[in-house]
Design an enzyme around this catalytic site. Structure first.
Site, PDB file in Angstrom:
ATOM      1  N   TYR A   1     -39.670  89.202  40.444  1.00 42.25           N
ATOM      2  CA  TYR A   1     -40.804  88.340  40.070  1.00 42.25           C
ATOM      3  C   TYR A   1     -41.434  88.870  38.763  1.00 42.25           C
ATOM      4  O   TYR A   1     -41.973  88.118  37.961  1.00 42.25           O
ATOM      5  CB  TYR A   1     -41.831  88.243  41.202  1.00 42.25           C
ATOM      6  CG  TYR A   1     -42.748  87.048  41.072  1.00 42.25           C
ATOM      7  CD1 TYR A   1     -42.239  85.757  41.018  1.00 42.25           C
ATOM      8  CD2 TYR A   1     -44.127  87.216  40.990  1.00 42.25           C
ATOM      9  CE1 TYR A   1     -43.080  84.658  40.886  1.00 42.25           C
ATOM     10  CE2 TYR A   1     -44.974  86.120  40.865  1.00 42.25           C
ATOM     11  CZ  TYR A   1     -44.442  84.845  40.809  1.00 42.25           C
ATOM     12  OH  TYR A   1     -45.284  83.768  40.676  1.00 42.25           O
TER      13      TYR A   1
ATOM     14  N   LYS B   1     -49.668  86.366  37.512  1.00 39.53           N
ATOM     15  CA  LYS B   1     -50.420  85.841  38.672  1.00 39.53           C
ATOM     16  C   LYS B   1     -51.628  86.736  38.994  1.00 39.53           C
ATOM     17  O   LYS B   1     -52.668  86.234  39.432  1.00 39.53           O
ATOM     18  CB  LYS B   1     -49.517  85.689  39.894  1.00 39.53           C
ATOM     19  CG  LYS B   1     -48.456  84.592  39.776  1.00 39.53           C
ATOM     20  CD  LYS B   1     -49.017  83.202  39.557  1.00 39.53           C
ATOM     21  CE  LYS B   1     -47.958  82.117  39.742  1.00 39.53           C
ATOM     22  NZ  LYS B   1     -48.447  80.789  39.307  1.00 39.53           N
TER      23      LYS B   1
HETATM   24  P1  NAD Z   1     -42.496  72.954  39.677  1.00 44.87           P
HETATM   25  O1  NAD Z   1     -41.348  73.304  38.802  1.00 44.87           O
HETATM   26  O2  NAD Z   1     -42.424  71.650  40.356  1.00 44.87           O
HETATM   27  O3  NAD Z   1     -43.876  73.051  38.880  1.00 44.87           O
HETATM   28  C1  NAD Z   1     -44.067  73.905  37.768  1.00 44.87           C
HETATM   29  C2  NAD Z   1     -44.629  73.034  36.666  1.00 44.87           C
HETATM   30  O4  NAD Z   1     -44.996  73.781  35.518  1.00 44.87           O
HETATM   31  C3  NAD Z   1     -43.619  71.964  36.201  1.00 44.87           C
HETATM   32  O5  NAD Z   1     -44.177  70.683  36.390  1.00 44.87           O
HETATM   33  C4  NAD Z   1     -43.459  72.280  34.729  1.00 44.87           C
HETATM   34  O6  NAD Z   1     -43.211  71.139  33.932  1.00 44.87           O
HETATM   35  C5  NAD Z   1     -44.804  72.912  34.426  1.00 44.87           C
HETATM   36  N1  NAD Z   1     -44.833  73.582  33.131  1.00 44.87           N
HETATM   37  C6  NAD Z   1     -44.085  74.639  32.706  1.00 44.87           C
HETATM   38  N2  NAD Z   1     -44.364  74.907  31.419  1.00 44.87           N
HETATM   39  C7  NAD Z   1     -45.323  74.003  31.025  1.00 44.87           C
HETATM   40  C8  NAD Z   1     -46.020  73.758  29.812  1.00 44.87           C
HETATM   41  N3  NAD Z   1     -45.810  74.505  28.702  1.00 44.87           N
HETATM   42  N4  NAD Z   1     -46.935  72.755  29.772  1.00 44.87           N
HETATM   43  C9  NAD Z   1     -47.166  71.992  30.869  1.00 44.87           C
HETATM   44  N5  NAD Z   1     -46.534  72.172  32.044  1.00 44.87           N
HETATM   45  C10 NAD Z   1     -45.621  73.168  32.112  1.00 44.87           C
HETATM   46  O7  NAD Z   1     -42.609  74.149  40.742  1.00 44.87           O
HETATM   47  P2  NAD Z   1     -43.759  74.505  41.798  1.00 44.87           P
HETATM   48  O8  NAD Z   1     -43.117  75.468  42.728  1.00 44.87           O
HETATM   49  O9  NAD Z   1     -44.377  73.271  42.314  1.00 44.87           O
HETATM   50  O10 NAD Z   1     -44.794  75.344  40.906  1.00 44.87           O
HETATM   51  C11 NAD Z   1     -46.157  75.005  40.783  1.00 44.87           C
HETATM   52  C12 NAD Z   1     -47.031  76.246  40.819  1.00 44.87           C
HETATM   53  O11 NAD Z   1     -46.932  76.849  42.102  1.00 44.87           O
HETATM   54  C13 NAD Z   1     -46.666  77.332  39.819  1.00 44.87           C
HETATM   55  O12 NAD Z   1     -47.839  77.925  39.302  1.00 44.87           O
HETATM   56  C14 NAD Z   1     -45.926  78.337  40.673  1.00 44.87           C
HETATM   57  O13 NAD Z   1     -46.000  79.632  40.118  1.00 44.87           O
HETATM   58  C15 NAD Z   1     -46.721  78.223  41.951  1.00 44.87           C
HETATM   59  N6  NAD Z   1     -46.100  78.761  43.159  1.00 44.87           N
HETATM   60  C16 NAD Z   1     -44.840  78.357  43.531  1.00 44.87           C
HETATM   61  C17 NAD Z   1     -44.253  78.868  44.678  1.00 44.87           C
HETATM   62  C18 NAD Z   1     -42.847  78.501  45.082  1.00 44.87           C
HETATM   63  O14 NAD Z   1     -42.218  79.253  45.817  1.00 44.87           O
HETATM   64  N7  NAD Z   1     -42.316  77.368  44.666  1.00 44.87           N
HETATM   65  C19 NAD Z   1     -44.966  79.789  45.475  1.00 44.87           C
HETATM   66  C20 NAD Z   1     -46.265  80.153  45.080  1.00 44.87           C
HETATM   67  C21 NAD Z   1     -46.823  79.640  43.926  1.00 44.87           C
HETATM   68  O1  0WE Z   2     -44.084  81.280  40.567  1.00 43.99           O
HETATM   69  C1  0WE Z   2     -42.952  81.097  40.973  1.00 43.99           C
HETATM   70  C2  0WE Z   2     -41.839  80.689  40.034  1.00 43.99           C
HETATM   71  C3  0WE Z   2     -42.303  80.619  38.623  1.00 43.99           C
HETATM   72  C4  0WE Z   2     -41.239  80.508  37.585  1.00 43.99           C
HETATM   73  C5  0WE Z   2     -39.959  80.026  37.791  1.00 43.99           C
HETATM   74  C6  0WE Z   2     -39.061  79.936  36.729  1.00 43.99           C
HETATM   75  C7  0WE Z   2     -37.654  79.477  36.905  1.00 43.99           C
HETATM   76  C8  0WE Z   2     -37.069  78.909  35.630  1.00 43.99           C
HETATM   77  C9  0WE Z   2     -41.589  80.899  36.322  1.00 43.99           C
HETATM   78  N1  0WE Z   2     -40.739  80.828  35.283  1.00 43.99           N
HETATM   79  C10 0WE Z   2     -39.503  80.345  35.461  1.00 43.99           C
HETATM   80  N2  0WE Z   2     -38.669  80.288  34.379  1.00 43.99           N
HETATM   81  C11 0WE Z   2     -37.478  79.654  34.404  1.00 43.99           C
HETATM   82  O2  0WE Z   2     -36.732  79.670  33.405  1.00 43.99           O
HETATM   83  N3  0WE Z   2     -42.677  81.309  42.310  1.00 43.99           N
HETATM   84  C12 0WE Z   2     -43.732  81.839  43.152  1.00 43.99           C
HETATM   85  C13 0WE Z   2     -41.363  81.085  42.925  1.00 43.99           C
HETATM   86  C14 0WE Z   2     -40.620  82.373  42.852  1.00 43.99           C
HETATM   87  O3  0WE Z   2     -39.986  82.746  41.731  1.00 43.99           O
HETATM   88  C15 0WE Z   2     -39.443  84.007  41.960  1.00 43.99           C
HETATM   89  C16 0WE Z   2     -39.758  84.419  43.254  1.00 43.99           C
HETATM   90  C17 0WE Z   2     -40.534  83.393  43.842  1.00 43.99           C
HETATM   91  C18 0WE Z   2     -41.117  83.387  45.211  1.00 43.99           C
HETATM   92  C19 0WE Z   2     -38.708  84.821  41.108  1.00 43.99           C
HETATM   93  C20 0WE Z   2     -38.260  86.059  41.573  1.00 43.99           C
HETATM   94  C21 0WE Z   2     -38.581  86.475  42.853  1.00 43.99           C
HETATM   95  C22 0WE Z   2     -39.326  85.677  43.714  1.00 43.99           C
END
Ligand code: NAD
Ligand code: 0WE
Length: 263
Positions: free
Chosen positions: A155, A162
């Site tokens: 991560y 975060k």
């Molecule tokens: P997602 O890919 O659907 O959403 C991430 C969004 O970030 C996308 O819509 C992408 O277009 C947007 N983004 C990236 N760069 C950008 C930019 N320059 N300008 C505007 N938008 C931009 O994935 P998600 O899992 O729904 O992620 C949403 C949030 O939840 C993130 O902050 C992620 O870190 C957080 N999160 C995700 C998880 C998980 O496991 N999926 C867990 C905890 C927190």
């Molecule tokens: O916040 C996230 C993911 C955020 C994310 C994902 C990507 C994938 C594609 C940020 N940057 C990028 N860049 C890319 O090019 N999560 C909480 C989901 C997540 O991501 C991980 C996790 C978990 C959980 C990455 C490594 C280990 C655990």
């Protein structure tokens, strides 16, 4: 129920139907909110427009949050469309993919900058503009992950981002509280979304949580949306500056239940 009737919400971070932001949009709409959506890159238009149409959202705007002028433009349009706002949802995170491979130790200056700009500063930038449209108060929310507090393999710089995002949530809550604006973060457990799809070993992580979390399962987008709903509705009126966990209880563990083969 109509927990959000008469409320106007602007939601950033919808990429497709798997996005956490989309689950929140659906839940808010279901509870009577007027919802506007924003997405990050032009290629997402073909996914986001049909979703918006399905919930009758007529405000759908592209906004790359690295650009102050794009942010200003979206809020100028939001002012014309909504007049005022009650709710801001920030569901955006990004680090260059090479930073999520290998070790945190190898983080580049540019990778660090990009992760902080898109995943952290953007919440501050959006909050500044949204505050101006919330004369009677409101609720703002962002999405975080437990990798901010404890080391989660790969991560990396996102964990550092975060941590800064959670601290920003507290500082924003202190600044905006006197304006009756609440600011909170939801710490979600791992969910298979677009942002998770490129991550090597993500399925293994889901399996790890599934076996160890107190609820012995993973969580889904709809459960995050349920928490977003009470935080943004009047049910959450006394809560600000908080990180609320929607993680099947994973974060309370100090040691996993020893598996039988260890006995
Ligand atoms: P997602 O890919 O659907 O959403 C991430 C969004 O970030 C996308 O819509 C992408 O277009 C947007 N983004 C990236 N760069 C950008 C930019 N320059 N300008 C505007 N938008 C931009 O994935 P998600 O899992 O729904 O992620 C949403 C949030 O939840 C993130 O902050 C992620 O870190 C957080 N999160 C995700 C998880 C998980 O496991 N999926 C867990 C905890 C927190
Ligand atoms: O916040 C996230 C993911 C955020 C994310 C994902 C990507 C994938 C594609 C940020 N940057 C990028 N860049 C890319 O090019 N999560 C909480 C989901 C997540 O991501 C991980 C996790 C978990 C959980 C990455 C490594 C280990 C655990």
């Amino acid at each position: 129920m109509n927990l959000l009737s008469g409320k106007k919400a602007l939601i950033f971070g919808v990429a497709n139907k798997h996005s956490i932001a989309w689950a929140i949009a659906e839940a808010f709409k279901q509870q009577g909110a007027d919802v506007g959506l924003s997405y990050g890159i032009p290629q997402l238009e073909k996914r986001v427009f049909p979703l918006a149409e399905s919930i009758g959202a007529t405000f759908v705007e592209k906004c790359d949050v690295t650009s102050d002028s794009e942010i200003d433009e979206v809020f100028s349009k939001a002012k014309d469309h909504f007049g005022t706002l009650d709710i801001l949802v920030h569901s955006i995170g990004y680090a260059p993919s090479e930073e999520l491979e290998g070790r945190f130790y190898s983080t580049s200056r540019e990778g660090f900058r990009i992760a902080m700009d898109i995943s952290v500063y953007s919440f501050v930038a959006l909050a500044q503009r949204a505050q101006e449209l919330m004369p009677d108060g409101g609720s703002m929310m962002t999405m975080t992950y437990y990798g901010s507090e404890k080391v989660v393999p790969h991560y990396n710089v996102m964990g550092v981002a975060k941590a800064a995002l959670e601290a920003s949530t507290r500082y924003l809550a202190a600044d905006l509280g006197p304006h009756n604006i609440r600011v909170n973060a939801i710490s979600a457990g791992p969910i298979k979304t677009l942002a998770a799809s490129g991550i090597a070993g993500f399925r293994k992580m889901l399996g790890y949580v599934n076996e160890r979390a107190p609820l012995r399962r993973n969580i889904d987008q709809a459960e995050v949306a349920g928490t977003a709903l009470w935080l943004c509705s009047d049910l959450g009126s006394g809560v600000t500056g908080e990180v609320v966990y929607v993680d099947a209880g994973y974060h309370i563990l100090g040691m996993p239940e020893p598996p039988e083969q260890w006995e």
